[in-house]
Design an enzyme around this catalytic site. Structure first.
Site, PDB file in Angstrom:
ATOM      1  N   ASP A   1      50.838  25.347  24.401  1.00 24.08           N
ATOM      2  CA  ASP A   1      49.940  24.417  23.738  1.00 24.08           C
ATOM      3  C   ASP A   1      48.742  25.173  23.172  1.00 24.08           C
ATOM      4  O   ASP A   1      48.365  26.234  23.669  1.00 24.08           O
ATOM      5  CB  ASP A   1      49.476  23.358  24.749  1.00 24.08           C
ATOM      6  CG  ASP A   1      48.599  22.305  24.117  1.00 24.08           C
ATOM      7  OD1 ASP A   1      47.360  22.469  24.176  1.00 24.08           O
ATOM      8  OD2 ASP A   1      49.139  21.333  23.567  1.00 24.08           O
TER       9      ASP A   1
ATOM     10  N   TYR B   1      33.293  30.517  40.895  1.00 19.55           N
ATOM     11  CA  TYR B   1      32.996  29.542  39.846  1.00 19.55           C
ATOM     12  C   TYR B   1      31.574  29.766  39.335  1.00 19.55           C
ATOM     13  O   TYR B   1      30.749  30.392  39.996  1.00 19.55           O
ATOM     14  CB  TYR B   1      33.080  28.111  40.382  1.00 19.55           C
ATOM     15  CG  TYR B   1      34.469  27.585  40.631  1.00 19.55           C
ATOM     16  CD1 TYR B   1      35.115  26.799  39.680  1.00 19.55           C
ATOM     17  CD2 TYR B   1      35.134  27.847  41.827  1.00 19.55           C
ATOM     18  CE1 TYR B   1      36.386  26.292  39.917  1.00 19.55           C
ATOM     19  CE2 TYR B   1      36.404  27.352  42.073  1.00 19.55           C
ATOM     20  CZ  TYR B   1      37.022  26.572  41.111  1.00 19.55           C
ATOM     21  OH  TYR B   1      38.284  26.078  41.353  1.00 19.55           O
TER      22      TYR B   1
END
EC number: 5.4.99.12
Length: 207
Positions: A26, A52
């Site tokens: 995609d 993170y």
């Protein structure tokens, strides 16, 4: 993000195979690198820690080109206080008060923060990055944590600190849950598989 899969045949040319995979993925997905590992490797369960970042754009006015890429926050932030609160987080703590209650379901809420710090961007004035590495995270933990830290560092909760909120083990005592945009997964660490580190060597686009 690292993923692993098995093939029925030996891949002779990784570069060619990588191009072929990207030709059928995609448009929102890109495979950047690949390598061969032993059969015992599992991209999820072999991971020792994860890192993170949460991006905060602390400016008087919003920046349209950064919409939905950072959390725009126009209020004053006491940066030294924020940095001091981050230092308190290092080590092992119970993060029950900083997790989505419905997601717990008897799970352990104890996690170890291996490293956490605040980084100011040199490229964009007002951009702050909360960088955190731990042996695991609870659902919404970073978004709730960052929202709580903002409330402490802007004076709304000046008479408390993050350790007191953690010790309460009560989600209602903590701050707001910040939106998902602004949260970036940086990398996973595999101490038993050092050869994987090279796959992150070129990922400097978030620096």
């Amino acid at each position: 993000m690292i993923v692993n899969f098995k093939t029925q045949r030996v891949i002779q040319n990784f570069s060619k195979f990588l191009l072929s995979l990207n030709a059928i993925t995609d448009s929102g997905l890109s495979i950047l690198n690949m390598t061969e590992v032993d059969e015992n490797f599992d991209s999820r369960f072999s991971c020792n820690s994860r890192e993170y970042e949460y991006w905060i754009l602390n400016t008087k006015y919003p920046r349209p080109t950064w919409k939905n890429r950072t959390f725009w926050y126009q209020h004053r932030i006491d940066v030294p206080r924020l940095e001091a609160e981050l230092e308190l987080l290092k080590g092992e703590h119970d993060f029950r008060s900083l997790a989505k209650v419905a997601s717990l379901k008897g799970r352990s809420t104890v996690r170890t923060i291996l490293d956490v710090k605040l980084e100011r961007s040199l490229e964009l004035e007002g951009l702050l990055k909360v960088k955190i590495r731990a042996n695991g995270f609870l659902h919404n933990m970073i978004r709730i944590l960052t929202g709580t830290l903002l409330e402490i560092s802007n004076g709304k909760r000046k008479d408390t600190n993050v350790l007191e909120i953690l010790s309460s083990k009560d989600r209602t005592i903590a701050g707001i849950t910040l939106p998902p945009y602004g949260l970036y997964f940086i990398r996973a660490y595999y101490d038993s598989y050092p050869k994987i580190d090279f796959m992150y060597s070129h990922l400097d686009f978030l620096k």
